[in-house]
Design a protein around this motif. Structure first.
Motif, mmCIF file in Angstrom:
data_model
loop_
_atom_site.group_PDB
_atom_site.id
_atom_site.type_symbol
_atom_site.label_atom_id
_atom_site.label_comp_id
_atom_site.label_asym_id
_atom_site.label_seq_id
_atom_site.Cartn_x
_atom_site.Cartn_y
_atom_site.Cartn_z
ATOM 1 N N UNK A 52 33.240 75.415 104.981
ATOM 2 C CA UNK A 52 33.376 75.690 106.418
ATOM 3 C C UNK A 52 32.063 75.568 107.187
ATOM 4 N N UNK A 53 30.946 75.863 106.518
ATOM 5 C CA UNK A 53 29.667 75.921 107.229
ATOM 6 C C UNK A 53 28.770 74.706 106.989
ATOM 7 N N UNK A 54 29.318 73.651 106.397
ATOM 8 C CA UNK A 54 28.537 72.451 106.110
ATOM 9 C C UNK A 54 29.341 71.208 106.458
ATOM 10 N N UNK A 55 28.699 70.286 107.160
ATOM 11 C CA UNK A 55 29.290 68.981 107.447
ATOM 12 C C UNK A 55 28.308 67.921 106.974
ATOM 13 N N UNK A 56 28.777 67.001 106.157
ATOM 14 C CA UNK A 56 27.951 65.890 105.697
ATOM 15 C C UNK A 56 28.671 64.617 106.112
ATOM 16 N N UNK A 57 28.031 63.884 107.034
ATOM 17 C CA UNK A 57 28.624 62.655 107.547
ATOM 18 C C UNK A 57 27.813 61.453 107.102
ATOM 19 N N UNK A 58 28.513 60.345 106.858
ATOM 20 C CA UNK A 58 27.874 59.129 106.381
ATOM 21 C C UNK A 58 28.444 57.910 107.092
ATOM 22 N N UNK A 59 27.673 56.836 107.028
ATOM 23 C CA UNK A 59 28.136 55.505 107.427
ATOM 24 C C UNK A 59 27.946 54.614 106.212
ATOM 25 N N UNK A 60 28.994 53.919 105.826
ATOM 26 C CA UNK A 60 28.928 53.022 104.679
ATOM 27 C C UNK A 60 28.147 51.764 105.032
ATOM 28 N N UNK A 61 27.358 51.278 104.083
ATOM 29 C CA UNK A 61 26.662 50.004 104.244
ATOM 30 C C UNK A 61 27.660 48.881 103.963
ATOM 31 N N UNK A 62 27.599 47.793 104.713
ATOM 32 C CA UNK A 62 28.557 46.697 104.496
ATOM 33 C C UNK A 62 28.545 46.156 103.068
ATOM 34 N N UNK A 63 27.384 46.164 102.422
ATOM 35 C CA UNK A 63 27.264 45.614 101.075
ATOM 36 C C UNK A 63 27.502 46.644 99.972
ATOM 37 N N UNK A 99 16.807 49.172 105.868
ATOM 38 C CA UNK A 99 17.482 47.898 106.064
ATOM 39 C C UNK A 99 18.644 47.945 107.037
ATOM 40 N N UNK A 100 18.966 49.147 107.532
ATOM 41 C CA UNK A 100 20.118 49.303 108.426
ATOM 42 C C UNK A 100 19.760 49.982 109.745
ATOM 43 N N UNK A 101 18.488 50.066 110.044
ATOM 44 C CA UNK A 101 18.070 50.753 111.267
ATOM 45 C C UNK A 101 18.312 49.893 112.505
ATOM 46 N N UNK A 102 18.348 50.604 113.646
ATOM 47 C CA UNK A 102 18.531 49.987 114.971
ATOM 48 C C UNK A 102 19.918 49.370 115.138
#
Length: 156
Positions: A52-63, A99-102
């Protein structure tokens, strides 16, 4: 691009991204680094994912793997005049692989974290910023609060 909640299978990549952040933070300041932190970090992620007190969010790399991640935590303090219920947030581990910035990944994760906090009526959120990320955080409304941020660390 979509932001999703992290799952147990993401832990090795979350540790990898945290190492990237640790290396970057060492450029802006000096602090002692424990050689065994990777194991403790992975264990803590495993325990806290989905709580309840933790959220971990991610974005997958295309590769494959992860391109970016961010963690939101909710803590309790004693209530006070500016924090009537005593709950506050802390954002930790915001990292985008070099390698995924900006590409907007960090911004997307921050917006998702801010929505997560708003949904829980969290009125104060703290974070520590690298000089690279500070402009984004300020754009999203983070500001100096007038009090010095001081830290004590054990000399051992």
């Amino acid at each position: 691009m979509s932001v999703r909640s992290a799952i147990s299978e993401d832990i090795p990549e979350l540790v990898r991204l945290r190492q990237i952040l640790a290396d970057r933070m060492a450029v802006d300041g000096s602090y002692p680094i424990d050689d065994d932190w990777h194991v403790s970090y992975a264990e803590s992620l495993q325990e806290r994912l989905g709580t309840q007190d933790t959220a971990v969010y991610v974005v997958d790399a295309p590769e494959g793997g992860l391109a970016a991640c961010g963690i939101g935590l909710i803590f309790d303090r004693f209530p006070g005049p500016s924090l009537p219920d005593g709950r506050y947030g802390y954002i930790q581990g915001m990292t985008t692989d070099p390698g995924h910035r900006r590409r907007g990944y960090g911004r997307a994760i921050m917006v998702t974290l801010m929505d997560w906090y708003r949904d829980r009526n969290i009125r104060r959120i703290d974070l520590h910023a690298t000089s690279d990320a500070e402009p984004l955080y300020r754009e999203l409304g983070f500001a100096d609060d007038g009090y010095p941020s001081l830290t004590w660390r054990s000399p051992s």
